[in-house]
Enzyme design. Structure first.
Site, mmCIF file in Angstrom:
data_model
loop_
_atom_site.group_PDB
_atom_site.id
_atom_site.type_symbol
_atom_site.label_atom_id
_atom_site.label_comp_id
_atom_site.label_asym_id
_atom_site.label_seq_id
_atom_site.Cartn_x
_atom_site.Cartn_y
_atom_site.Cartn_z
ATOM 1 N N ASP A 132 0.795 -1.226 0.000
ATOM 2 C CA ASP A 132 0.000 0.000 0.000
ATOM 3 C C ASP A 132 0.831 1.283 0.000
ATOM 4 O O ASP A 132 0.323 2.356 0.328
ATOM 5 C CB ASP A 132 -0.953 0.001 1.210
ATOM 6 C CG ASP A 132 -2.123 -0.937 0.989
ATOM 7 O OD1 ASP A 132 -2.659 -0.962 -0.139
ATOM 8 O OD2 ASP A 132 -2.503 -1.660 1.935
ATOM 9 N N ASP A 189 -7.042 -3.662 -5.691
ATOM 10 C CA ASP A 189 -6.654 -2.381 -5.084
ATOM 11 C C ASP A 189 -5.226 -1.977 -5.461
ATOM 12 O O ASP A 189 -4.876 -0.800 -5.485
ATOM 13 C CB ASP A 189 -6.721 -2.441 -3.544
ATOM 14 C CG ASP A 189 -7.855 -3.270 -2.995
ATOM 15 O OD1 ASP A 189 -8.303 -4.192 -3.693
ATOM 16 O OD2 ASP A 189 -8.276 -3.022 -1.859
HETATM 17 N N1 GLY Z 1 -7.257 -1.377 0.037
HETATM 18 C C1 GLY Z 1 -8.191 -1.768 0.986
HETATM 19 C C2 GLY Z 1 -9.571 -1.311 0.746
HETATM 20 O O1 GLY Z 1 -9.941 -0.786 -0.282
HETATM 21 O O2 GLY Z 1 -10.348 -1.523 1.671
#
Ligand code: GLY
Length: 420
Positions: A132, A189
């Site tokens: 992330d 994501d």
């Molecule tokens: N990347 C985690 C979410 O979208 O909850």
């Protein structure tokens, strides 16, 4: 004196020169026309956008009073502010929001608040335990560099972070690993972390980050998407040969369901990849993903999706108060709005107007009750009614820091359109 041959050559040069001039003039006129057409098509007024951004500035100052100095805001639940440490995946959104609102207002107090948070966030540049880092470092330090131009302060942080991110890349899988556990999970994501890598290549002059972003995006097209352009949440790979172990969900309703935020992440990611590469494959793909989302029969009229397009309790006939929007996900809506505004700039005519109209609807919906909080309430968050993860029972129907970030980004993008 010029010979006949020289004269002919000069004439050819002159003709070429005039032709080139005409082509450039036509191109400039076409661009101006496109920009004028788009401005003519804009339905939200400068006063409306200004009002929303002014409200956002006031509200983020309320939020600032709720955040401990060494932590980041995350949500507001049961009348209580919830914060996170900087390791949590959402840690870059608050400084990013402060920076967008500094960009809008020129308010130095917001820049200072952002800088204070960047100081505690910096150590995440060494974090190799998460994919992330785009969210964490690019939304924050990326915006800081863009707005201040201070390469001495931010370049090293961004490039160290990009190195940490690509340490999770496996050339056999041809994708960046998302989580620990599973076998080699990659989630949709992760498309959102790729802009960080394309920018790292620009910043460093080293194409390796961008190459990995392109490879990851292509692998995701191949394996994450169904024929109807909906996306799985998780593809679990075999790192030894790149084969697929399983297609699953973690935050969606069930493995074959269509988790709303995942669709928004994917759309945003491919629009961005088109911007960054100019590769029409990504634009075509983004348009197909947009069509799937926007034409979905379970997409509510206000443009704010349910948390999952296939959630079992749809359509929502909420037994709660009239303004209660059970199971909607304002975070998915704000990501979608921001992506559609950008998509409208890469397309023309009716198509562009279509994306803009849909984005405007979402922005309008989010900018009033029940989504937009009354000033001074909601723990200082702008939007209500987002969903973190229903399967995990966490952050259901609450404000979320990333919902606010992409809402502010959508407003800023729209403001830029208004300014032509
Ligand atoms: N990347 C985690 C979410 O979208 O909850």
């Amino acid at each position: 004196m010029a010979k006949p041959n020289d004269k002919r050559t000069m004439k050819i040069h002159l003709n070429n020169f005039l032709l080139m001039g005409c082509v450039i003039a036509l191109f400039v006129l076409a661009c101006q026309q496109q920009s004028t057409d788009r401005r003519r098509a804009l339905r939200l007024t400068p006063a409306f956008i200004t009002q929303q951004l002014d409200d956002a500035v006031a509200q983020i100052k309320v939020l600032a009073d709720h955040v401990p100095a060494d932590r980041m805001p995350r949500t507001f639940q049961a009348d209580t502010s919830v914060s996170s440490d900087t390791e949590w995946w959402t840690s870059g959104f608050y400084p990013g929001s402060l920076l967008y609102l500094y960009e809008y207002s020129g308010d130095e107090a917001l820049l200072q608040l952002a800088k204070d948070k960047l100081t505690i966030l910096e150590k995440e540049k060494y974090n190799k335990g998460t994919h992330d880092l785009g969210f964490m470092l690019y939304c924050s330090f990326g915006n800081a560099l863009r707005l201040t131009g201070d390469t001495a302060a931010y370049k090293e942080i961004l490039l160290t972070g990009a190195e940490s991110l690509i340490s999770r890349y496996n050339p056999t899988v041809r994708a960046i690993r998302s989580w620990e556990g599973w076998t080699y999970p990659v989630i949709i994501d992760n498309m959102m972390n790729l802009e960080f890598l394309t920018q790292a290549s620009k910043l460093s002059g080293d194409p390796k980050y961008r190459d990995i972003a392109i490879t990851h995006a292509n692998t995701t097209i191949k394996n994450h998407y169904r024929p109807d352009y909906s996306s799985y949440h998780v593809i679990d790979y075999n790192p030894a040969d790149g084969g697929i172990v399983a297609k699953k969900t973690a935050q969606g309703a069930f493995d074959e369901s269509v988790w709303a935020r995942g669709q928004a992440w994917g759309l945003y990611g491919y629009v961005m990849m088109y911007r960054e590469t100019g590769d029409k494959t990504y634009l075509d793909f983004a348009e197909n993903v947009a069509a799937f989302i926007l034409n979905h029969p379970n997409m509510p009229d206000d443009g704010v999706p349910y948390w999952d397009f296939d959630a079992p309790d749809l359509p929502d006939e909420s037994p709660y108060a009239a303004d209660y929007k059970a199971n909607r996900d304002a975070s998915a809506a704000s990501i979608l709005a921001s992506a559609l505004i950008e998509l409208s700039t890469h397309t023309a005519g009716e198509t562009s107007a279509h994306y803009l109209t849909k984005a405007e609807k979402i922005v309008e919906s989010l900018s009033k009750a029940p989504y937009k909080a009354e000033s001074g309430t909601n723990g200082g968050f702008i939007l209500k009614h987002s969903v973190g993860s229903i399967p995990h029972g966490g952050e259901i129907d609450v404000p979320l820091t990333y919902a606010d970030y992409y809402y502010i980004e959508a407003l800023m993008r729209y403001k830029r359109l208004l300014e032509g």
